[in-house]
Each structure stands twice: as structure tokens, then as C-alpha cells.
Enzyme design. Structure first.
Site, PDB file in Angstrom:
ATOM      1  N   ASP A  75      47.105  40.930  43.286  1.00  5.98           N
ATOM      2  CA  ASP A  75      46.836  41.481  41.955  1.00  5.98           C
ATOM      3  C   ASP A  75      47.998  41.159  41.012  1.00  5.98           C
ATOM      4  O   ASP A  75      47.807  40.839  39.841  1.00  5.98           O
ATOM      5  CB  ASP A  75      46.690  42.996  42.015  1.00  5.98           C
ATOM      6  CG  ASP A  75      45.613  43.473  42.956  1.00  5.98           C
ATOM      7  OD1 ASP A  75      45.859  43.457  44.186  1.00  5.98           O
ATOM      8  OD2 ASP A  75      44.523  43.834  42.475  1.00  5.98           O
ATOM      9  N   PHE A 135      37.753  43.994  51.954  1.00  8.13           N
ATOM     10  CA  PHE A 135      38.395  45.285  51.709  1.00  8.13           C
ATOM     11  C   PHE A 135      37.929  45.955  50.409  1.00  8.13           C
ATOM     12  O   PHE A 135      37.631  47.153  50.400  1.00  8.13           O
ATOM     13  CB  PHE A 135      39.916  45.124  51.671  1.00  8.13           C
ATOM     14  CG  PHE A 135      40.620  46.406  51.308  1.00  8.13           C
ATOM     15  CD1 PHE A 135      41.049  46.634  50.010  1.00  8.13           C
ATOM     16  CD2 PHE A 135      40.825  47.402  52.265  1.00  8.13           C
ATOM     17  CE1 PHE A 135      41.683  47.836  49.669  1.00  8.13           C
ATOM     18  CE2 PHE A 135      41.446  48.598  51.939  1.00  8.13           C
ATOM     19  CZ  PHE A 135      41.867  48.824  50.638  1.00  8.13           C
ATOM     20  N   ASN A 136      37.920  45.256  49.272  1.00  9.50           N
ATOM     21  CA  ASN A 136      37.610  45.910  48.001  1.00  9.50           C
ATOM     22  C   ASN A 136      36.239  46.586  48.042  1.00  9.50           C
ATOM     23  O   ASN A 136      36.077  47.708  47.551  1.00  9.50           O
ATOM     24  CB  ASN A 136      37.631  44.902  46.837  1.00  9.50           C
ATOM     25  CG  ASN A 136      39.040  44.506  46.446  1.00  9.50           C
ATOM     26  OD1 ASN A 136      39.996  45.235  46.714  1.00  9.50           O
ATOM     27  ND2 ASN A 136      39.171  43.342  45.834  1.00  9.50           N
ATOM     28  N   HIS A 170      43.950  35.974  46.730  1.00 10.51           N
ATOM     29  CA  HIS A 170      42.583  36.252  46.310  1.00 10.51           C
ATOM     30  C   HIS A 170      42.416  36.442  44.793  1.00 10.51           C
ATOM     31  O   HIS A 170      41.606  35.767  44.166  1.00 10.51           O
ATOM     32  CB  HIS A 170      42.079  37.538  46.981  1.00 10.51           C
ATOM     33  CG  HIS A 170      42.275  37.618  48.452  1.00 10.51           C
ATOM     34  ND1 HIS A 170      41.420  37.033  49.376  1.00 10.51           N
ATOM     35  CD2 HIS A 170      43.237  38.230  49.189  1.00 10.51           C
ATOM     36  CE1 HIS A 170      41.834  37.297  50.603  1.00 10.51           C
ATOM     37  NE2 HIS A 170      42.937  38.004  50.531  1.00 10.51           N
ATOM     38  N   ASP A 171      43.174  37.360  44.221  1.00 10.52           N
ATOM     39  CA  ASP A 171      42.803  37.937  42.927  1.00 10.52           C
ATOM     40  C   ASP A 171      42.895  37.016  41.717  1.00 10.52           C
ATOM     41  O   ASP A 171      42.046  37.117  40.813  1.00 10.52           O
ATOM     42  CB  ASP A 171      43.631  39.208  42.690  1.00 10.52           C
ATOM     43  CG  ASP A 171      43.236  40.308  43.661  1.00 10.52           C
ATOM     44  OD1 ASP A 171      44.059  41.211  43.899  1.00 10.52           O
ATOM     45  OD2 ASP A 171      42.109  40.260  44.191  1.00 10.52           O
ATOM     46  N   ASN A 219      44.899  48.962  47.564  1.00  7.90           N
ATOM     47  CA  ASN A 219      45.972  48.452  48.431  1.00  7.90           C
ATOM     48  C   ASN A 219      46.982  49.552  48.751  1.00  7.90           C
ATOM     49  O   ASN A 219      47.623  49.536  49.798  1.00  7.90           O
ATOM     50  CB  ASN A 219      46.685  47.282  47.759  1.00  7.90           C
ATOM     51  CG  ASN A 219      45.862  46.015  47.812  1.00  7.90           C
ATOM     52  OD1 ASN A 219      45.188  45.749  48.804  1.00  7.90           O
ATOM     53  ND2 ASN A 219      45.887  45.247  46.741  1.00  7.90           N
ATOM     54  N   ASP A 250      44.486  46.791  41.723  1.00  9.25           N
ATOM     55  CA  ASP A 250      45.184  47.702  42.656  1.00  9.25           C
ATOM     56  C   ASP A 250      46.432  47.004  43.207  1.00  9.25           C
ATOM     57  O   ASP A 250      46.566  46.764  44.410  1.00  9.25           O
ATOM     58  CB  ASP A 250      44.258  48.138  43.798  1.00  9.25           C
ATOM     59  CG  ASP A 250      43.797  46.990  44.691  1.00  9.25           C
ATOM     60  OD1 ASP A 250      43.506  47.247  45.885  1.00  9.25           O
ATOM     61  OD2 ASP A 250      43.743  45.832  44.217  1.00  9.25           O
ATOM     62  N   THR A 299      39.782  43.404  40.432  1.00  9.39           N
ATOM     63  CA  THR A 299      40.419  42.838  41.627  1.00  9.39           C
ATOM     64  C   THR A 299      40.779  43.907  42.660  1.00  9.39           C
ATOM     65  O   THR A 299      41.613  43.668  43.538  1.00  9.39           O
ATOM     66  CB  THR A 299      41.676  42.033  41.251  1.00  9.39           C
ATOM     67  OG1 THR A 299      42.632  42.937  40.667  1.00  9.39           O
ATOM     68  CG2 THR A 299      41.350  40.919  40.275  1.00  9.39           C
TER      69      THR A 299
HETATM   70  O1  RIB Z   1      40.250  41.637  50.419  1.00  9.89           O
HETATM   71  C1  RIB Z   1      41.203  41.195  49.494  1.00  9.89           C
HETATM   72  C2  RIB Z   1      41.245  42.111  48.304  1.00  9.89           C
HETATM   73  O2  RIB Z   1      41.618  43.440  48.712  1.00  9.89           O
HETATM   74  C3  RIB Z   1      42.309  41.695  47.276  1.00  9.89           C
HETATM   75  O3  RIB Z   1      41.906  42.072  45.994  1.00  9.89           O
HETATM   76  C4  RIB Z   1      43.514  42.476  47.705  1.00  9.89           C
HETATM   77  O4  RIB Z   1      44.439  42.681  46.645  1.00  9.89           O
HETATM   78  C5  RIB Z   1      42.883  43.790  48.110  1.00  9.89           C
HETATM   79  O5  RIB Z   1      42.662  44.543  46.928  1.00  9.89           O
HETATM   80 CA    CA Z   2      43.406  43.574  44.738  1.00  5.46          CA
END
Ligand code: RIB
Ligand code: CA
Length: 316
Positions: free
Chosen positions: A21, A166-167, A241-242, A43, A16, A126
């Protein structure tokens, strides 16, 4: 589940974009054979995440299909993260207009058909897991054709809420389906991703690289890290993160990891999307269903990221 680092793993990247990403796409292009990029709302709305994936494909000059997927979660209402990534999903850089159109709008069908025709891909996830959950529902044989699922999400603490990342918060029902699937899973949760930050020193190493990709990414990192520093009282830069979900497959030696039982909460004001990571030492604890990344050699991972940016940056 790990793969040899002597062969380039084949992956489908479900994402996303999203600043991190975008970095995952760059690292995957450098260290993997990307069979396809599928997109999901997260996102930003689906139109934007699909557009942003096409932008990164364009900048990297990749001959890889980009196929859009779910515009929203399975059950809960759609929610986006403009407060982190900006309304475009990739605020902070002057992005080129992508020339190649989307290759399709049925990410679920693309994933199913691709792994059935060419077994052995890893699914790297991701963003919210909606596309993957739908693929598992439509194709109960999916697990017979993939090497496993490496996902960024979850953790022993949250970011969207105190306990939910979040994901998984964005589509908890999809996350519960994937985490409960019994397939080989690697989880890059916040415990490990917060240890991989785009610090000012690291961003300057990106800025020093010639070419359009490095120029775009240094702008994206500036925006992303300024956002993280303004919203946290203890972070020197954005948690990137990704790409760790990619590196978990290509470079497992970067990480310490433990096999653990993980489950996902789907209800509760504070707990929706929360991962329950069983860290007990009880001998009768539930059998592990997930390889959980605990720590990362951040400097070594950033060096690989720099190499990937250099490889993708053709001088203007
Ligand atoms: O919480 C972080 C994740 O949520 C990452 O993958 C960021 O890109 C969002 O998608
Ligand atoms: Ca992401």
C-alpha cells in the site's frame, strides 16, 4: 473502464498500509491527483494503518487529507496480517514521526461527500473493502459520481487460504457488496500481482536512489521480500500487489485484461472470500461485471515505480 494517460486521474485511495500500500501511495502521488487517502483495518489494526498512511504522506510531503475508517469487517471477526507486514504494518525501515494529524475518522462520510462535491474520482481500493461497502450502502447514488472502482484483490487462487486472497477474505461480505454493485470494476488479483515482484535486482535500483523515501522503501522492500522468499518456494521477491490497482487506471497499456463475470463467496472454511472468475467460453455465460487484469509488463511497471520513487525522493 480506463482513463486517458494524458490527464492525471483523480483518485481516492482506500488502503491498509502495508508495504505494498505504501508503494501504491508513492505511485499514486506520481501519476494521479490524490483527492484523499482513507484507511481501513487489514494488514494491521486501524490505528496502525492510519498512522502508516500519515507516515507516507509526511515522507512525500503531500497536502492530502488522511481519514481513517472501519476498524473491522462487516460480519466476520477482525484479522490482521502481521505474519507478512510485521506488527507495525510497515516493519523493516526507520520511519519518521508524522507531524500532520488525521483529518478525520469518518472515511465513509469523506468518500460520499467528496465524490458528490467533485464527481469523476476513481476509487482505488487496496485493502479490505469495508469502507467502500458501507459507502455504497449509505449512498445508493455513489456510482453516479465516480469513474469506477479499481481494486487489488481476489484471483483464481488464494494466499490467505488456498482459494481466498487476504483483502477479500478479511471482509468477504463487503467484497460481495462491491463486486455485486454493478459499478465499473477493475480487478488486480493475485494472477497478475504475483507477476510483479520486488526481486533483489529491482530493490538495488531503489537503493541506488538518493533521498529519504528511497532509503525507507529499500528497507521496506528488504523486509517484505525476505518474508515472501521465506514463505514461498517459488518467489524471488515480494509480490508488490497494490500499485497495480493504481497503474490499471494511469497506465492501462501495461496490462492484458479481459472482461469477465466475477462473484465472491462469503462462506466456507476454504472458500470464504474466494472470487469466482468465470473464464468459460460458453456463449451463454453470465455477462461480465469486471475487467480482470491477466498479465503485466513487470519491467515497465517497475520503471514507473522507480520514477515515482525518484520523484518523491528529495536528497537528505
Ligand atoms: O493479498 C494481498 C493484499 O492484502 C495486499 O493489498 C496487501 O497489502 C494486503 O492488504
Ligand atoms: Ca493492501
Amino acid at each position: 473502464m480506463t482513463s486517458s494517460t494524458t490527464t492525471r486521474p483523480r483518485i481516492i485511495l482506500d488502503c491498509d498500509p502495508g508495504h505494498d500500500d505504501a508503494v501504491a501511495i508513492v505511485v499514486a502521488a506520481h501519476r494521479c491527483d490524490i483527492v484523499g487517502i482513507t484507511t481501513v483495518a487489514g494488514n494491521a489494526p486501524l490505528e496502525r494503518t492510519a498512522y502508516n498512511a500519515r507516515v507516507m504522506r509526511h515522507i512525500l510531503d503531500l497536502d492530502v487529507p488522511v481519514v481513517s475508517g472501519a476498524a473491522g469487517p462487516l460480519v466476520v471477526p477482525p484479522a490482521f496480517a502481521g505474519y507478512v507486514h510485521g506488527e507495525s504494518g510497515l516493519d523493516g525501515a526507520d520511519l519518521p514521526e508524522p507531524t500532520r494529524p488525521l483529518d478525520g475518522t469518518d472515511a465513509v462520510g469523506f468518500i460520499i461527500d467528496t465524490v458528490r462535491a467533485d464527481p469523476g474520482c476513481h476509487l482505488v481500493v487496496t485493502g479490505p473493502m469495508t469502507n467502500i461497502a458501507l459507502a455504497l450502502r449509505m449512498a445508493p447514488d455513489l456510482g453516479d459520481h465516480i469513474a469506477g472502482i479499481s481494486f487489488m484483490g481476489g484471483g483464481t487462487f488464494g494466499n490467505r487460504t488456498a482459494m481466498a486472497e487476504f483483502n477479500l477474505w478479511a471482509d468477504p461480505h463487503a467484497a460481495a457488496i462491491v463486486v455485486g454493485s454493478g459499478l465499473p470494476l477493475i480487478m488486480a488479483g493475485l494472477d497478475v500481482t504475483h507477476r510483479f515482484q520486488a526481486t533483489p535486482e529491482r530493490i538495488e535500483r531503489v537503493r541506488a536512489i538518493d533521498g529519504r523515501l528511497a532509503a525507507v522503501l529499500s528497507g521496506l522492500f528488504d523486509f517484505f521480500s525476505a518474508n515472501y522468499r521465506s514463505r514461498h518456494d517459488d518467489m524471488a521477491g515480494a509480490a508488490v500487489h497494490d500499485p497495480l490497482a493504481v497503474l490499471a487506471i494511469t497506465d492501462p497499456a501495461l496490462f492484458t485484461m479481459r472482461d469477465r463475470f466475477v462473484d465472491v463467496m462469503t462462506e466456507g472454511h476454504h472458500t470464504r472470500g474466494m472470487t469466482i472468475v468465470d473464464q468459460r467460453t460458453l456463449v451463454d455465460r453470465p455477462a461480465p461485471n469486471c475487467t480482470v487484469l491477466d498479465d503485466v509488463d513487470a519491467e515497465a511497471a517497475w520503471s514507473i515505480t522507480i520514477d515515482a520513487i525518484r520523484a518523491g525522493s528529495r536528497p537528505e
